[in-house]
Design a protein around this motif. Structure first.
Motif, short mmCIF file in Angstrom:
data_model
loop_
_atom_site.label_atom_id
_atom_site.label_comp_id
_atom_site.label_asym_id
_atom_site.label_seq_id
_atom_site.Cartn_x
_atom_site.Cartn_y
_atom_site.Cartn_z
N ASP A 263 19.25 -13.93 58.88
CA ASP A 263 18.58 -13.87 57.59
C ASP A 263 18.69 -12.47 57.01
OD1 ASP A 263 16.89 -12.39 59.17
OD2 ASP A 263 15.26 -13.86 59.18
N ARG A 264 17.90 -12.19 56.00
CA ARG A 264 18.01 -10.89 55.34
C ARG A 264 17.72 -9.74 56.29
NH1 ARG A 264 15.36 -9.11 49.50
NH2 ARG A 264 17.01 -7.60 49.01
N THR A 265 16.77 -9.96 57.21
CA THR A 265 16.46 -8.92 58.19
C THR A 265 17.65 -8.64 59.10
OG1 THR A 265 14.12 -9.54 58.17
CG2 THR A 265 14.90 -8.28 60.06
N THR A 266 18.30 -9.72 59.56
CA THR A 266 19.48 -9.57 60.41
C THR A 266 20.59 -8.84 59.67
OG1 THR A 266 18.90 -11.68 61.43
CG2 THR A 266 21.08 -10.80 61.89
N LEU A 267 20.84 -9.24 58.43
CA LEU A 267 21.91 -8.64 57.64
C LEU A 267 21.67 -7.15 57.40
CD1 LEU A 267 22.37 -11.61 55.20
CD2 LEU A 267 24.22 -10.62 56.54
N ALA A 268 20.39 -6.78 57.29
CA ALA A 268 20.07 -5.37 57.04
C ALA A 268 20.43 -4.48 58.22
CB ALA A 268 18.58 -5.23 56.71
N THR A 269 20.56 -5.08 59.41
CA THR A 269 20.91 -4.29 60.59
C THR A 269 22.43 -4.13 60.76
OG1 THR A 269 21.01 -6.20 62.09
CG2 THR A 269 18.86 -5.18 61.74
N MET A 270 23.20 -4.84 59.94
CA MET A 270 24.66 -4.79 60.05
C MET A 270 25.19 -3.63 59.22
SD MET A 270 25.67 -8.84 59.83
CE MET A 270 25.08 -10.00 61.08
N GLN A 271 25.65 -2.60 59.90
CA GLN A 271 26.11 -1.39 59.22
C GLN A 271 27.39 -1.66 58.43
OE1 GLN A 271 26.62 1.93 61.82
NE2 GLN A 271 27.23 3.34 60.20
N GLU A 272 27.42 -1.18 57.21
CA GLU A 272 28.57 -1.37 56.35
C GLU A 272 29.53 -0.19 56.46
OE1 GLU A 272 29.83 -3.70 54.82
OE2 GLU A 272 28.35 -5.05 53.96
N TRP A 273 30.79 -0.48 56.23
CA TRP A 273 31.79 0.57 56.10
C TRP A 273 31.54 1.30 54.79
CZ3 TRP A 273 36.73 0.36 53.17
CH2 TRP A 273 37.58 1.43 53.48
N ASP A 274 31.54 2.62 54.83
CA ASP A 274 31.16 3.37 53.64
C ASP A 274 32.33 3.72 52.73
OD1 ASP A 274 32.48 5.28 55.07
OD2 ASP A 274 30.75 6.58 55.42
#
Length: 309
Positions: A263-274
């Motif tokens: 969910d949104r909480t899980t997705l928030a922990t996935m670090q994005e390439w900058d």
């Protein structure tokens, strides 16, 4: 008149002795019962709900478009004993039917489609299941999905592709992969994406029709061929197949299999390439200048997709 319950030879008096309302377990031979006992010690694949919000890229939009809302709901707790009895008796019968608590349970493709509420294919929609390995350019797929300089690893001693790192994809593709390896194509590869999962992920991102009933049925057959090894897949589907024919179990005998939903909480922990902006469906990144290029001074930059040939 209610249909007669199919009778199955009972080789032992094994019972769920912790309950006064215990139902006799039924196995065709002592060997099948021994396999059941061994299977009880195996872990269950931790299925997950897929519950993104409307602010998580286009994930929710895609789920609604595919008609996967029922399938993406968080799975409920299931009884370990029922799941194991289903599998060992299915392996013994090998005919698309099994016996659980004395009840005949069918696990055909059509029955699985029904219990997961699979939607019908839309007119003109490509069917992912009809495609062959030649229909997927794995190099191009990785180049499209991943950050620059991402490469396939090879199977040891061969030139066959094996995996690439999950972390190279943007978080929306990673979310789909997490759902795939938990609920559709169970896999122990948490940090790498396999060839099989890559093809399915690509089909989903391209909007292909995926016959989930067929995929799950084939997955059940694969597990039955080696039913005493590895984690036990599709426990929630197995439980639903049992429920529709009237199999019951004491509520206190359920095994909680839920992992945290995606969910949104899980997705928030996935670090994005900058280095760029993630595509909202999961198809890689876009950015103003390619890595290694110097951005032009005083000129608007065109958006480029992060991929390499």
């Amino acid at each position: 008149m209610a249909p007669k319950r199919q009778r199955t030879q009972v080789s032992s008096s094994t019972t769920d002795s912790s309950s006064a309302s215990a139902v006799r377990l039924r196995f065709s031979t002592p060997d099948v019962e021994a396999k059941y006992t061994r299977l009880l010690s195996k872990p269950i694949v931790k299925e997950r709900g897929f519950l993104p919000s409307g602010k998580d890229g286009k994930l929710l939009e895609m789920i609604l478009e595919m008609g996967w809302v029922p399938f993406c709901e968080a799975p409920t707790a299931v009884p370990m004993s029922v799941v194991c009895e289903f599998n060992v008796n299915a392996k013994a019968k090998k005919n698309g039917f099994t016996v659980v608590r004395g009840m005949t349970v069918e696990y055909s493709v059509d029955t699985i489609r029904r219990v997961i509420e699979q939607p019908a294919r839309k007119p003109g929609q490509d069917t992912w299941n009809d495609k062959t390995s030649e229909d997927f350019d794995l190099v191009l797929i990785v180049a499209t999905l991943c950050v620059p300089e991402t490469h396939w690893k090879f199977k040891r001693g061969t030139t066959d592709y094996s995996t690439f790192p999950v972390s190279s994809m943007n978080k929306f593709a990673r979310a789909w992969n997490a759902f795939i390896i938990s609920n559709i194509m169970p896999s122990s590869h948490m940090y790498d994406v396999t060839v099989e999962c890559t093809r399915l992920l690509w089909g989903i991102l391209q909007g292909d029709y995926v016959d989930l009933g067929m995929v799950i049925y084939q997955g059940i057959l694969r597990f039955l061929r080696v039913s005493t090894t590895g984690s036990i897949p599709y426990a929630s589907v197995v439980a639903k197949l049992c429920v529709i024919v009237g199999v019951h179990w004491p509520t206190h005998k359920q095994l909680q299999i839920l992992s945290a939903p995606i969910d949104r909480t899980t997705l928030a922990t996935m670090q994005e390439w900058d280095g760029g902006k993630p595509d909202l469906k999961g198809l890689g990144y876009s950015f103003d200048h390619l890595p290694g290029e110097r951005p032009a001074v005083g000129a608007a930059q065109s958006s480029k997709t992060a991929w390499r040939s």
